[in-house]
Design an enzyme around this catalytic site. Structure first.
Site, PDB file in Angstrom:
ATOM      1  N   GLY A 264       0.805  -1.216   0.000  1.00  0.00           N
ATOM      2  CA  GLY A 264       0.000   0.000   0.000  1.00  0.00           C
ATOM      3  C   GLY A 264       0.838   1.266   0.000  1.00  0.00           C
ATOM      4  N   THR A 265       1.892   1.273   0.780  1.00  0.00           N
ATOM      5  CA  THR A 265       2.718   2.479   0.875  1.00  0.00           C
ATOM      6  C   THR A 265       3.354   2.800  -0.470  1.00  0.00           C
ATOM      7  OG1 THR A 265       3.135   2.007   3.203  1.00  0.00           O
ATOM      8  CG2 THR A 265       4.675   3.509   2.100  1.00  0.00           C
TER       9      THR A 265
ATOM     10  N   ASN B 248      -8.953   3.709   7.704  1.00  0.00           N
ATOM     11  CA  ASN B 248      -8.421   2.566   8.448  1.00  0.00           C
ATOM     12  C   ASN B 248      -8.728   2.624   9.942  1.00  0.00           C
ATOM     13  OD1 ASN B 248      -6.519   4.727   7.598  1.00  0.00           O
ATOM     14  ND2 ASN B 248      -5.216   3.868   9.191  1.00  0.00           N
TER      15      ASN B 248
ATOM     16  N   GLN C 264      -7.903  -0.503   2.726  1.00  0.00           N
ATOM     17  CA  GLN C 264      -8.819  -1.150   3.682  1.00  0.00           C
ATOM     18  C   GLN C 264     -10.007  -1.802   2.983  1.00  0.00           C
ATOM     19  OE1 GLN C 264      -8.630  -1.670   7.001  1.00  0.00           O
ATOM     20  NE2 GLN C 264      -6.605  -0.749   7.048  1.00  0.00           N
TER      21      GLN C 264
ATOM     22  N   HIS D  11      -1.710  -7.712   2.419  1.00  0.00           N
ATOM     23  CA  HIS D  11      -1.810  -8.202   3.804  1.00  0.00           C
ATOM     24  C   HIS D  11      -3.041  -7.694   4.538  1.00  0.00           C
ATOM     25  CE1 HIS D  11      -0.240  -4.821   6.467  1.00  0.00           C
ATOM     26  NE2 HIS D  11       0.181  -4.374   5.302  1.00  0.00           N
TER      27      HIS D  11
ATOM     28  N   THR E  35      12.794  -7.065  -9.960  1.00  0.00           N
ATOM     29  CA  THR E  35      12.336  -8.434 -10.225  1.00  0.00           C
ATOM     30  C   THR E  35      11.008  -8.678  -9.528  1.00  0.00           C
ATOM     31  OG1 THR E  35      14.606  -9.183 -10.430  1.00  0.00           O
ATOM     32  CG2 THR E  35      12.952 -10.873  -9.938  1.00  0.00           C
TER      33      THR E  35
ATOM     34  N   CYS F  57      -0.210   6.690  23.093  1.00  0.00           N
ATOM     35  CA  CYS F  57       0.821   5.849  23.694  1.00  0.00           C
ATOM     36  C   CYS F  57       1.078   4.588  22.879  1.00  0.00           C
ATOM     37  CB  CYS F  57       0.384   5.496  25.100  1.00  0.00           C
ATOM     38  SG  CYS F  57      -0.123   6.956  26.019  1.00  0.00           S
TER      39      CYS F  57
HETATM   40  C1  LIG Z   1      -2.196  -0.495   5.767  1.00  0.00           C
HETATM   41  C2  LIG Z   1      -2.534   0.727   4.982  1.00  0.00           C
HETATM   42  C3  LIG Z   1      -1.604   1.312   4.104  1.00  0.00           C
HETATM   43  C4  LIG Z   1      -0.191   0.804   3.980  1.00  0.00           C
HETATM   44  O1  LIG Z   1      -0.150  -0.428   3.312  1.00  0.00           O
HETATM   45  P1  LIG Z   1       1.189  -1.334   3.442  1.00  0.00           P
HETATM   46  O2  LIG Z   1       0.949  -2.459   2.502  1.00  0.00           O
HETATM   47  O3  LIG Z   1       1.227  -1.774   4.881  1.00  0.00           O
HETATM   48  O4  LIG Z   1       2.349  -0.485   3.071  1.00  0.00           O
HETATM   49  C5  LIG Z   1      -1.997   2.409   3.373  1.00  0.00           C
HETATM   50  N1  LIG Z   1      -3.241   2.923   3.476  1.00  0.00           N
HETATM   51  C6  LIG Z   1      -4.157   2.388   4.299  1.00  0.00           C
HETATM   52  C7  LIG Z   1      -5.527   2.987   4.361  1.00  0.00           C
HETATM   53  C8  LIG Z   1      -3.839   1.284   5.088  1.00  0.00           C
HETATM   54  O5  LIG Z   1      -4.749   0.771   5.911  1.00  0.00           O
END
Ligand SMILES: *Cc1c(COP(=O)(O)O)cnc(C)c1O
Length: 402
Positions: free
Chosen positions: A71-72, A151, A179, A201, A237, A325
């Protein structure tokens, strides 16, 4: 002790069948998808079959799917890639105050490189207002990036309306659907989405694999340079085992979508209604109806989310919170603050995110132990008096380590 996992928005367990096929493509079928021999061709075939499955999940065509590391990376590629490729047209990007940091920090970075960013506010339910979006557009606006579903609080944005508006104005529309993808029905064509980020994931595929949907014709440039992989857009790759896992998880998600959404929503609604009626001084965060099937988010006044999490953990329950926290930063959740919550109320938040592996028995166990924990924590709180009115206090009085 029995353990219960209620943190599917953070990550999900990998589906057993998915794990089996991932393993197969690490061991027996380990070829490099760019090699021309039979080992390579076997891997290539698997990659292209997965592309079809991922495309089918969101109503795209296979050549509109680009595999990423998650996602990132998808958010970075979509936003920076469109920004740099369309700089001559304009330098203005519109996003929202409640995006994931993968979007917000990418926008911060672009701001340092000459782009202007508008962060739309949200209402008390975490929803953007279309009026605000329309008013924010200038003749320099090249991209609107609004997440599909949040999220933390699960609120689902008016994606179809945003897409229709963006199309009418000739502005690209990207949505971080990490999400929602695989957990909620998505149709990129019906919703006029130009770019969509997904991550394995968050829907029972491994970590470190994802995909970016890019509508045919969108002007974008790469942000990672090297080989000619992924049609010259994303060098490196191919993660064949991950891609195979993402493909199978997409196929399963599509087949099981209706069942899962219905079953998980029922568990969600049971938690929401029981907690709302049985625990006083409690506030549901997020939209009452337009929310992810698995998302529950409550603020419990007069307590710290961190203490609540630790106490639930001692009962074997894994959940999460928007409290300072736990996230390792001093500030409470930027999402809850943007929705107008005070620091005190934001600190007492608890997120339960359900998955298809959760059962009604697990929900019942949680509903049994939660009131006891909350009573005990509130009894220790200097803020929880007879009148039970919220007094001003140090927002992080119980936090010692950050
Ligand atoms: C988890 C999440 C990400 C990041 O995804 P990764 O695969 O962990 O890098 C980005 N945006 C949202 C809304 C997420 O919940």
């Amino acid at each position: 002790m029995k353990r219960i996992y209620f943190d599917h928005s953070a990550t999900t367990p990998v589906d057993k069948n998915v794990a089996t096929s991932v393993l197969e493509y690490m061991t027996d079928k380990f070829g490099n998808a760019s090699s021309i021999h039979s080992f390579g061709r076997e891997a290539r075939r698997a990659v292209e079959e997965s592309r079809e499955k991922v495309a089918a999940l969101i109503g795209a065509t296979p050549n509109e799917i680009f595999f990423t590391s998650g996602g990132t990376e998808g958010d970075n590629l979509a936003i920076k890639g469109v920004a740099f490729a369309n700089r001559k047209k304009g330098n203005h990007i519109i996003t929202s105050a409640i995006e994931h940091h993968a979007v917000l920090h990418t926008c911060d970075y672009l701001e340092k490189h000459g782009f202007q960013i508008t962060y739309l506010p949200v209402d008390e339910y975490g929803m953007i207002r279309l009026e605000d979006l329309k008013n924010a557009v200038t003749d320099k606006t090249i991209l609107i990036s609004i997440m599909f579903a949040n999220n933390e609080v699960g609120t689902i944005q008016p994606v179809k309306e945003i897409g229709a508006f963006a199309k009418e104005r000739g502005i690209y529309f990207h949505t971080d659907a990490v999400q929602a993808a695989g957990n909620y029905p998505i149709d990129v064509k019906a919703d006029n989405i130009d770019l969509l980020t997904m991550s394995g994931h968050k829907f029972y595929a491994p970590k470190g694999i994802g995909a970016l949907y890019i509508r045919r014709g969108v002007r974008i440039e790469s942000i990672q340079h090297g080989g000619a992989h992924e049609r010259n857009l994303r060098a490196g790759t191919e993660n064949v085992p991950g891609i195979v896992g993402l493909g199978l998880a997409s196929e399963i998600a599509k087949n099981e979508m209706n069942n899962r959404v219905e079953r998980i929503s029922k568990l969600r609604d049971k938690i929401i209604s029981e907690v709302s009626s049985n625990i006083p001084h409690t506030k549901l965060n997020g939209h009452p109806k337009l929310r992810l099937p698995g998302n529950v988010n409550f603020s419990f006044l007069y307590l710290e989310g961190e203490s609540l999490l630790l106490n639930l953990d001692m009962k074997g329950i894994g959940a999460s919170s928007g409290s300072a926290c736990t996230s390792g930063s001093l500030d409470p959740s930027h999402v809850l603050l943007a929705m107008g919550l005070t620091h005190e109320v934001a600190h007492g938040s608890l997120r339960i995110s359900l998955g298809h592996d959760n059962t009604e028995e697990e929900v019942d166990y949680f509903l049994e132990v939660l009131p006891e924990i909350i009573d005990r924590l509130r009894a220790m709180s200097p803020l929880y008096g007879e009148s039970a009115e919220l007094k001003p206090a140090n927002p992080c009085s119980n936090c010692h380590v950050h």
